[in-house]
Design a protein around this motif. Structure first.
Motif, PDB file in Angstrom:
ATOM      1  N   GLY A 245       0.806  -1.206   0.000  1.00  0.00           N
ATOM      2  CA  GLY A 245       0.000   0.000   0.000  1.00  0.00           C
ATOM      3  C   GLY A 245       0.842   1.260   0.000  1.00  0.00           C
ATOM      4  N   LEU A 246       0.186   2.362  -0.201  1.00  0.00           N
ATOM      5  CA  LEU A 246       0.861   3.656  -0.226  1.00  0.00           C
ATOM      6  C   LEU A 246       1.508   3.928   1.125  1.00  0.00           C
ATOM      7  CD1 LEU A 246       1.317   6.210  -1.970  1.00  0.00           C
ATOM      8  CD2 LEU A 246      -0.701   7.181  -0.883  1.00  0.00           C
ATOM      9  N   GLY A 247       2.802   4.252   1.103  1.00  0.00           N
ATOM     10  CA  GLY A 247       3.534   4.535   2.323  1.00  0.00           C
ATOM     11  C   GLY A 247       4.130   3.324   2.997  1.00  0.00           C
ATOM     12  N   ASP A 248       3.822   2.122   2.504  1.00  0.00           N
ATOM     13  CA  ASP A 248       4.395   0.925   3.102  1.00  0.00           C
ATOM     14  C   ASP A 248       5.906   0.911   2.926  1.00  0.00           C
ATOM     15  OD1 ASP A 248       1.923   0.109   3.842  1.00  0.00           O
ATOM     16  OD2 ASP A 248       1.766  -1.565   2.440  1.00  0.00           O
ATOM     17  N   PRO A 249       6.642   0.387   3.892  1.00  0.00           N
ATOM     18  CA  PRO A 249       8.108   0.318   3.741  1.00  0.00           C
ATOM     19  C   PRO A 249       8.500  -0.613   2.605  1.00  0.00           C
ATOM     20  CG  PRO A 249       7.382  -0.879   5.689  1.00  0.00           C
ATOM     21  CD  PRO A 249       6.190  -0.148   5.184  1.00  0.00           C
ATOM     22  N   ALA A 250       9.576  -0.264   1.924  1.00  0.00           N
ATOM     23  CA  ALA A 250      10.094  -1.070   0.811  1.00  0.00           C
ATOM     24  C   ALA A 250      11.601  -0.871   0.741  1.00  0.00           C
ATOM     25  CB  ALA A 250       9.440  -0.674  -0.514  1.00  0.00           C
ATOM     26  N   ALA A 251      12.273  -1.819   0.123  1.00  0.00           N
ATOM     27  CA  ALA A 251      13.732  -1.730  -0.022  1.00  0.00           C
ATOM     28  C   ALA A 251      14.140  -2.272  -1.383  1.00  0.00           C
ATOM     29  CB  ALA A 251      14.440  -2.510   1.090  1.00  0.00           C
ATOM     30  N   ALA A 252      15.079  -1.593  -2.033  1.00  0.00           N
ATOM     31  CA  ALA A 252      15.665  -2.045  -3.297  1.00  0.00           C
ATOM     32  C   ALA A 252      17.019  -2.676  -2.985  1.00  0.00           C
ATOM     33  CB  ALA A 252      15.835  -0.880  -4.265  1.00  0.00           C
ATOM     34  N   ILE A 253      17.190  -3.909  -3.422  1.00  0.00           N
ATOM     35  CA  ILE A 253      18.406  -4.651  -3.120  1.00  0.00           C
ATOM     36  C   ILE A 253      19.040  -5.097  -4.428  1.00  0.00           C
ATOM     37  CG2 ILE A 253      19.381  -6.557  -1.792  1.00  0.00           C
ATOM     38  CD1 ILE A 253      16.901  -6.556  -0.089  1.00  0.00           C
ATOM     39  N   GLY A 254      20.318  -4.822  -4.605  1.00  0.00           N
ATOM     40  CA  GLY A 254      21.003  -5.204  -5.834  1.00  0.00           C
ATOM     41  C   GLY A 254      22.448  -4.758  -5.824  1.00  0.00           C
ATOM     42  N   PHE A 255      23.001  -4.607  -7.012  1.00  0.00           N
ATOM     43  CA  PHE A 255      24.424  -4.296  -7.174  1.00  0.00           C
ATOM     44  C   PHE A 255      24.587  -3.038  -8.036  1.00  0.00           C
ATOM     45  CE2 PHE A 255      24.103  -8.736  -6.175  1.00  0.00           C
ATOM     46  CZ  PHE A 255      25.193  -8.997  -5.366  1.00  0.00           C
ATOM     47  N   PRO A 256      24.231  -1.854  -7.501  1.00  0.00           N
ATOM     48  CA  PRO A 256      24.363  -0.625  -8.293  1.00  0.00           C
ATOM     49  C   PRO A 256      25.782  -0.076  -8.269  1.00  0.00           C
ATOM     50  CG  PRO A 256      23.464  -0.099  -6.157  1.00  0.00           C
ATOM     51  CD  PRO A 256      23.633  -1.608  -6.187  1.00  0.00           C
ATOM     52  N   PHE A 257      26.158   0.611  -9.354  1.00  0.00           N
ATOM     53  CA  PHE A 257      27.435   1.327  -9.430  1.00  0.00           C
ATOM     54  C   PHE A 257      28.597   0.457  -8.976  1.00  0.00           C
ATOM     55  CE2 PHE A 257      24.800   5.305  -8.916  1.00  0.00           C
ATOM     56  CZ  PHE A 257      24.936   5.663 -10.247  1.00  0.00           C
ATOM     57  N   VAL A 258      28.690  -0.755  -9.520  1.00  0.00           N
ATOM     58  CA  VAL A 258      29.732  -1.659  -9.061  1.00  0.00           C
ATOM     59  C   VAL A 258      30.839  -1.745 -10.091  1.00  0.00           C
ATOM     60  CG1 VAL A 258      28.118  -3.035  -7.733  1.00  0.00           C
ATOM     61  CG2 VAL A 258      28.630  -3.708 -10.058  1.00  0.00           C
ATOM     62  N   ALA A 259      32.058  -1.976  -9.621  1.00  0.00           N
ATOM     63  CA  ALA A 259      33.130  -2.363 -10.517  1.00  0.00           C
ATOM     64  C   ALA A 259      32.818  -3.772 -11.001  1.00  0.00           C
ATOM     65  CB  ALA A 259      34.472  -2.333  -9.799  1.00  0.00           C
ATOM     66  N   ILE A 260      33.068  -4.016 -12.272  1.00  0.00           N
ATOM     67  CA  ILE A 260      32.641  -5.264 -12.893  1.00  0.00           C
ATOM     68  C   ILE A 260      33.232  -6.468 -12.186  1.00  0.00           C
ATOM     69  CG2 ILE A 260      32.831  -6.611 -15.018  1.00  0.00           C
ATOM     70  CD1 ILE A 260      32.517  -3.960 -16.516  1.00  0.00           C
ATOM     71  N   ASP A 261      34.443  -6.359 -11.696  1.00  0.00           N
ATOM     72  CA  ASP A 261      35.074  -7.500 -11.042  1.00  0.00           C
ATOM     73  C   ASP A 261      35.051  -7.378  -9.522  1.00  0.00           C
ATOM     74  OD1 ASP A 261      36.743  -5.375 -10.948  1.00  0.00           O
ATOM     75  OD2 ASP A 261      38.556  -6.430 -11.526  1.00  0.00           O
ATOM     76  N   GLN A 262      34.326  -6.371  -8.982  1.00  0.00           N
ATOM     77  CA  GLN A 262      34.235  -6.192  -7.532  1.00  0.00           C
ATOM     78  C   GLN A 262      32.805  -5.822  -7.134  1.00  0.00           C
ATOM     79  OE1 GLN A 262      37.200  -3.215  -6.738  1.00  0.00           O
ATOM     80  NE2 GLN A 262      38.866  -4.689  -6.670  1.00  0.00           N
ATOM     81  N   PRO A 263      31.846  -6.702  -7.384  1.00  0.00           N
ATOM     82  CA  PRO A 263      30.458  -6.366  -7.047  1.00  0.00           C
ATOM     83  C   PRO A 263      30.232  -6.323  -5.546  1.00  0.00           C
ATOM     84  CG  PRO A 263      30.631  -8.642  -7.782  1.00  0.00           C
ATOM     85  CD  PRO A 263      31.978  -8.024  -8.011  1.00  0.00           C
ATOM     86  N   VAL A 264      29.448  -5.340  -5.109  1.00  0.00           N
ATOM     87  CA  VAL A 264      29.122  -5.176  -3.695  1.00  0.00           C
ATOM     88  C   VAL A 264      27.607  -4.996  -3.591  1.00  0.00           C
ATOM     89  CG1 VAL A 264      29.410  -3.767  -1.642  1.00  0.00           C
ATOM     90  CG2 VAL A 264      31.354  -4.141  -3.169  1.00  0.00           C
ATOM     91  N   LEU A 265      26.973  -5.793  -2.735  1.00  0.00           N
ATOM     92  CA  LEU A 265      25.529  -5.711  -2.565  1.00  0.00           C
ATOM     93  C   LEU A 265      25.157  -4.417  -1.850  1.00  0.00           C
ATOM     94  CD1 LEU A 265      22.873  -7.443  -2.895  1.00  0.00           C
ATOM     95  CD2 LEU A 265      23.153  -7.986  -0.488  1.00  0.00           C
TER      96      LEU A 265
END
Length: 753
Positions: A245-265
């Protein structure tokens, strides 16, 4: 006399029975001895406050009858003494029984271990330690994966998440699609959190289980990975069955802006800022959780740690506005029950990702693998560091390139101080002077990176026009140089680590950075045969990673089309109209129409326009709008502009990034007033210090970037009238010595823009 220990007389809220509670248990949970229910011992519900039985005995004053023993009285008889002793024994026995009863009342019950004792502080209904974290990141991270897509154009990265125990991975289509025509298909590697250390990834080679067709607005794909029998089972991410619902907590999880050989969650919390936004007819959740490149394909999770959507989009001109595709659009979780997925058997892993490449030859960052032609090179872990104190440096390959190839270079360029050699490379004039666009004040050549191929002169200075073809990236612009011809575009070398891809297919060169095409150029005099290549720079320090060479087997023909449909094509909730793409037989490219005949002033060109000639006396200005033939196609000038910054005069057909042609004259004054009443002429090779560069380009149908050629030697007459109302009338006759003999002649009106 010591203070009296106090006892609270409370009343059970369920059965209303009186309960005696020591004051030490105030604020704790206690049990009613009658109904066995538990309640909080709170002082404000006390029925009365009374001393304990033992305290009453100890504090009781000496009875008066005992005090009266000082008076004359008969001596006690033996029977009376024994009577008092018996009474005292009974009294002590009753006191001990009362104390034992109170202790029994307050003991924790065997059937309810969560009820606290006097020393405990937690509530009876509290979960076990570690289970009350919002979003459950420690568990969710075991299901979120890193996706690495390696093609001949470079390496792309993204995210995904496991949706089944047998290795199905959900992600976006745009994370895994796209590779050069005629090149090997991409290699997909999926990094899964190691069971021993979730900060370390185990890599598995993936196969595509499903990918929505390119013309479908559904940006969704399923991958399949497999593990060896001794590897722990994959942990799928729970999928939410209800909407947020509107205002419910949410989180985006992934590997943004990572060096190709050094991924960080990365774990970014936020909320649902809009429950439904539509793009191309598909519903998305809007979230203010931070979403960046690399998050694509990863999950948007609710506070329970369940996936509610697939992170897909972000608005570039707004803050904290990311979008996650509804899971219901993908058919999850219904499609996971299909038995057909079991037929897909990828190669079991884990695998070493460095040993998996799409048919290319990899040169590792080891000093022994290169010939150091000039400068200093230091080998460190997974990188070569090369520089020459601001001067030119370069390394040369030990193996030759195939005639048609894609070269991918993992690197990073750091700026060094300006050397005393000036900003312009040798051959382009005195120190401080360079081709158009190289201005000393702008320090355009800072952080220069060069890639040279197509010449045997690998011992020549890499930033000199000594032959072959050179790709040059710098802080001010990117350019391609072929002998004395020079072609710049307004793209600067990236600040961080990036993948540079250089592709040669017959007479066409394409330059891409991180998969984004920056430049296409048709060579005037393409070299043949095998040659080594060089990588270097100036006014910079180069951090060089792996370099991969791919051989292209279809140099100038149609794209290679393989009739290999996906082995598994699960139906979706909203299935595409076309289940599998149709495969048409390769089309034979139609021959280009011949251009006008060179050096024939009396003959009319085959395109019916002005005559191509290098004789200025034979150039008769037509009294008609400028038109002609540019890069193999008819050309009509729709607009003419003069840049007030660079002084570039552009005659354009159509709009930028749309099909059409253009003619560019560089090196002119940058204001209409300075151009007024001026005449310019070019006949053959020019004085390097007063060169007017010409560029011809054409954007083919279906593409956004033009194929271009740059000329320093050509023939042109250019005349301007008087400026009025922000406009300037002009006339041009120009002939360029490319293969199709481009020629443009006629009148135009130029605006400053």
């Amino acid at each position: 006399m010591r203070p009296l220990p106090m006892t609270l007389r409370l009343r059970c809220p369920d059965c209303r029975s009186a309960v005696l509670v020591p004051d030490a248990l105030l604020g704790k949970k206690v049990r009613c001895p009658k109904c066995q229910s538990t309640f909080q011992a709170v002082e404000d519900i006390a029925a009365a406050v009374v001393p304990s039985a033992s305290a009453r005995r100890e504090a009781r004053p000496i009875p008066a009858v005992v005090q009266r023993k000082t008076a004359k009285a008969p001596p006690p008889r033996r029977g009376l003494v024994l009577g008092f002793a018996a009474v005292g024994f009974v009294f002590l026995l009753l006191s001990a029984t009362l104390i034992a009863t109170v202790i029994w009342w307050l003991r924790p019950p065997a059937a309810a271990p969560n009820v606290v004792t006097a020393a405990a502080t937690a509530n009876a209904d509290d979960p076990a330690p570690g289970d009350n974290s919002p979003f459950h990141p420690a568990d969710v991270r075991k299901s979120v994966v890193f996706i690495k897509c390696t093609t001949t154009q470079g390496v792309g990265v993204g995210s995904g998440f496991l949706v089944s125990k047998d290795g199905l991975v959900a992600t976006n289509r745009h994370v895994i699609e796209g590779h050069a025509h005629g090149a090997p298909p991409p290699v997909l590697m999926v990094g899964v959190a190691s069971a021993a250390n979730p900060d370390v990834l185990d890599y598995f080679k993936a196969e595509v289980a499903f990918c929505s067709p390119p013309d479908d607005t559904l940006d969704f794909a399923l991958l399949k990975i497999a593990a060896r029998p001794d590897y722990p089972a994959f942990r799928p991410l729970p999928l939410a069955t209800t909407k947020v619902g509107l205002g419910d907590p949410a989180a985006a999880i992934g590997f943004p802006f990572v060096a190709i050989d050094q991924p960080v969650l990365s774990f970014n919390k936020g909320s649902i800022s809009a429950t439904r936004r539509e793009f191309e007819g598909r519903p998305y959740y809007q979230t203010d959780a931070a979403v960046n490149p690399g998050n694509s394909g990863g999950p948007l999770v609710n506070a329970k740690g369940e996936a509610v959507g697939i992170v897909t989009l972000k608005l570039n001109n707004a803050n904290n506005m990311g979008y996650a595709l509804y899971l219901s659009e993908t058919g999850l979780p219904e499609v996971l029950n299909q038995e057909r997925f079991a037929q897909l058997q990828p190669e079991p892993g884990p695998r070493d990702p460095e040993k998996v490449a799409p048919g290319g030859t990899v040169t590792r960052p080891h000093k022994a693998a290169w010939q150091v032609s000039h400068g200093e090179v230091v080998e460190e872990r997974n990188v070569l560091i090369a520089d020459n104190g601001g001067g030119a440096f370069w390394l040369t390959s030990k193996e030759t390139l195939p005639e048609n190839f894609t070269l991918t270079i993992a690197c990073q360029v750091e700026a060094l101080g300006v050397s005393n050699r000036g900003f312009g490379p040798p051959g382009f004039g005195p120190p401080g002077f360079g081709p158009p666009g190289f201005f000393p004040g702008m320090q355009t050549n800072q952080r220069s990176l060069y890639v040279r191929f197509g010449t045997d002169g690998t011992d020549q200075d890499i930033n000199s026009p000594a032959g072959g073809t050179t790709v040059h990236l710098a802080a001010g612009q990117t350019a391609l140089r072929e002998a004395t011809s020079f072609f710049p575009v307004g793209r600067a070398v990236p600040e961080g680590r990036f993948i540079l891809s250089v592709t040669r297919r017959d007479d066409e060169v394409t330059v891409a950075v991180d998969g984004d095409v920056w430049l296409r150029h048709s060579l005037n005099t393409p070299t043949r045969g095998a040659h080594k290549f060089s990588i270097g720079g100036s006014q910079s320090r180069l951090y060089l990673g792996p370099v991969t060479v791919y051989k292209i087997d279809a140099p100038n023909g149609p794209p290679v089309v393989k009739n290999d449909p996906p082995k598994v094509h699960p139906p979706l909730v909203n299935p595409p109209k076309v289940d599998l793409p149709k495969v048409d037989p390769p089309k034979v490219a139609a021959p280009k129409p011949e251009g006008p005949k060179p050096e024939d002033a009396a003959a009319t060109a085959g395109h019916g326009g002005p005559v191509w000639t290098t004789d200025l006396d034979k150039m008769k200005m037509p009294d008609a709008p400028a038109s002609g033939w540019v890069m193999g196609g008819d050309f009509i000038v729709d607009e003419a502009t003069l840049s007030p910054v660079t002084g570039y005069l552009t005659l354009r057909q159509g709009k930028l990034f749309e099909p059409g042609g253009h003619l560019l004259i560089m090196g002119l004054p940058n204001s209409l007033e300075e151009l007024a009443d001026k005449t310019f002429s070019v006949s053959g090779m020019q004085d390097i210090s007063h060169k007017l560069w010409a560029q011809a380009g054409r954007t083919p149908e279906g593409e956004k970037f033009p194929k271009t050629q740059m000329f320093g030697e050509y023939a042109m007459k250019l005349e301007f009238g008087k400026a009025a109302d922000g406009k300037l009338a002009g006339r041009i006759y120009v002939c360029l010595p490319n293969a199709s003999k481009s020629v443009v002649a006629g009148k135009f009106v130029v605006e400053s823009r």
